[in-house]
Design a protein around this motif. Sequence first.
Motif, PDB file in Angstrom:
ATOM      1  N   UNK A 124      -3.516 -21.532  14.028  1.00  0.00           N
ATOM      2  CA  UNK A 124      -4.593 -20.758  14.645  1.00  0.00           C
ATOM      3  C   UNK A 124      -5.389 -21.600  15.635  1.00  0.00           C
ATOM      4  N   UNK A 125      -5.720 -22.824  15.250  1.00  0.00           N
ATOM      5  CA  UNK A 125      -6.461 -23.710  16.153  1.00  0.00           C
ATOM      6  C   UNK A 125      -5.649 -23.985  17.412  1.00  0.00           C
ATOM      7  N   UNK A 126      -4.362 -24.209  17.259  1.00  0.00           N
ATOM      8  CA  UNK A 126      -3.505 -24.454  18.423  1.00  0.00           C
ATOM      9  C   UNK A 126      -3.451 -23.232  19.331  1.00  0.00           C
ATOM     10  N   UNK A 127      -3.337 -22.048  18.733  1.00  0.00           N
ATOM     11  CA  UNK A 127      -3.257 -20.823  19.530  1.00  0.00           C
ATOM     12  C   UNK A 127      -4.549 -20.567  20.296  1.00  0.00           C
ATOM     13  N   UNK A 128      -5.691 -20.791  19.636  1.00  0.00           N
ATOM     14  CA  UNK A 128      -6.971 -20.592  20.305  1.00  0.00           C
ATOM     15  C   UNK A 128      -7.176 -21.632  21.401  1.00  0.00           C
TER      16      UNK A 128
ATOM     17  N   UNK B 114      -7.379  -7.594  17.827  1.00  0.00           N
ATOM     18  CA  UNK B 114      -6.806  -8.574  18.751  1.00  0.00           C
ATOM     19  C   UNK B 114      -5.857  -9.503  18.010  1.00  0.00           C
ATOM     20  N   UNK B 115      -4.860  -9.964  18.766  1.00  0.00           N
ATOM     21  CA  UNK B 115      -3.903 -10.915  18.199  1.00  0.00           C
ATOM     22  C   UNK B 115      -3.447 -11.839  19.317  1.00  0.00           C
ATOM     23  N   UNK B 116      -2.147 -11.885  19.610  1.00  0.00           N
ATOM     24  CA  UNK B 116      -1.643 -12.726  20.696  1.00  0.00           C
ATOM     25  C   UNK B 116      -1.856 -11.997  22.021  1.00  0.00           C
ATOM     26  N   UNK B 117      -2.395 -12.709  23.001  1.00  0.00           N
ATOM     27  CA  UNK B 117      -2.704 -12.127  24.305  1.00  0.00           C
ATOM     28  C   UNK B 117      -1.449 -11.511  24.930  1.00  0.00           C
TER      29      UNK B 117
ATOM     30  N   UNK C 263     -13.456 -10.680  20.593  1.00  0.00           N
ATOM     31  CA  UNK C 263     -12.028 -10.374  20.445  1.00  0.00           C
ATOM     32  C   UNK C 263     -11.266 -11.624  20.016  1.00  0.00           C
ATOM     33  N   UNK C 264     -11.554 -12.752  20.660  1.00  0.00           N
ATOM     34  CA  UNK C 264     -10.880 -14.008  20.323  1.00  0.00           C
ATOM     35  C   UNK C 264     -11.235 -14.446  18.897  1.00  0.00           C
ATOM     36  N   UNK C 265     -12.521 -14.339  18.536  1.00  0.00           N
ATOM     37  CA  UNK C 265     -12.953 -14.734  17.190  1.00  0.00           C
ATOM     38  C   UNK C 265     -12.285 -13.864  16.134  1.00  0.00           C
TER      39      UNK C 265
ATOM     40  N   UNK D 183      -4.113 -18.485  23.652  1.00  0.00           N
ATOM     41  CA  UNK D 183      -3.063 -17.506  23.341  1.00  0.00           C
ATOM     42  C   UNK D 183      -3.596 -16.319  22.536  1.00  0.00           C
ATOM     43  N   UNK D 184      -4.760 -16.462  21.915  1.00  0.00           N
ATOM     44  CA  UNK D 184      -5.335 -15.371  21.133  1.00  0.00           C
ATOM     45  C   UNK D 184      -6.244 -14.535  22.027  1.00  0.00           C
ATOM     46  N   UNK D 185      -6.077 -13.225  21.956  1.00  0.00           N
ATOM     47  CA  UNK D 185      -6.905 -12.336  22.765  1.00  0.00           C
ATOM     48  C   UNK D 185      -6.426 -10.900  22.696  1.00  0.00           C
ATOM     49  N   UNK D 186      -6.687 -10.162  23.737  1.00  0.00           N
ATOM     50  CA  UNK D 186      -6.384  -8.729  23.790  1.00  0.00           C
ATOM     51  C   UNK D 186      -4.874  -8.506  23.855  1.00  0.00           C
TER      52      UNK D 186
END
Length: 333
Positions: free
Chosen positions: A134-138, A155-158, A78-80, A142-145
């Motif tokens: 994107x790197x900062x969010x991961x 998936x996008x922003x948690x 999901x994160x990827x 912050x990236x997930x379900x």
Amino acid sequence: MASGNHTVVYFSEQVVVLLSCALSFVGSSLILLTYCVWSDLRTTPRKLLVFLSVADWLSAVSYAFGVWKSFRGDSLDCVVQGAISTFANTSSFFWTVAIAVYLYVFIVRSSQRLADNLVLIFHVVSWGVPLIITVAAVSLNKIGYDASEVSVGWCWVRIQAQDRVLWMLLTGKIWEFLAYITLPVLYILIKRHIHIAHVALSEYRPILANRPPSQAFSSMADVKLTLIPIMFIILRIWSTVRFVLLLADSSVRQNPVLVTLHGIGNTLQGAANCIMFVLCTQPIRKRLCSALCLCCKHRAEAQYSDIVPHRLQPGQDTLIRKEEGSTGQAQTR
């Protein structure tokens, strides 16, 4: 239809969005293929279209995986998937604006050198900024379900992040809003300039009509690039509507029709570009038809050469030719 803070994505919606992803995948691939095969199409505006198609191709693949999986919670895939789609989607925004800026400088400012010099800046901004975001969010988890509240299965922003609205803006929406403002302004200025130029050069149209067809077709293709901003707004508006409805905490964002339009709009950019700049561009369409006919002809000849030697015994092919010759003479008589 919805259970708590979760938007249900129905099977019919998945099928429609997956079909949209497939069309975008094929369309983006066709744009890349035609650019690689025919060197005379490698103008700078079409090169920018290729970079946009790369982003749209990546978006289509990542979105298709997300819709097919229809995530129900946080996981590594999901994160990827969310990271790839975030990068590709944001990059698509930047390249769409970059094309409009290039056309504005090239057509309105009449400076090809300046426009060509901007290409390097376009690369740095259109690939670099999305990558950093994107790197900062991961890195900050912050990236997930996101419970399909502003997506359609992917998936996008948690959704559980306290500052989710801020990261939704940073990873896409703020650039989307800026594109809504920038693109129409540039588009209107370009069309206005073209209209004025056509009126001013009306007395020279008989001379211009004698230009080589290749130059005329190239000009038509470059002018068609101005349609990208319009198509961008038509396709992207549905995701913006759902985002605004999320901020207003309205259940309308979970409406199946709106969800489906959102899914189609986010994934159909590559197919729309292919229709405009490949299928609806006469010289490219003719080349594709000729290549397809030639391929079918070679395939038929190959099948015939594989089948006939196995079916005929030695000497039978000569006998058949004689019989065909005598039959033709009889018919002529």
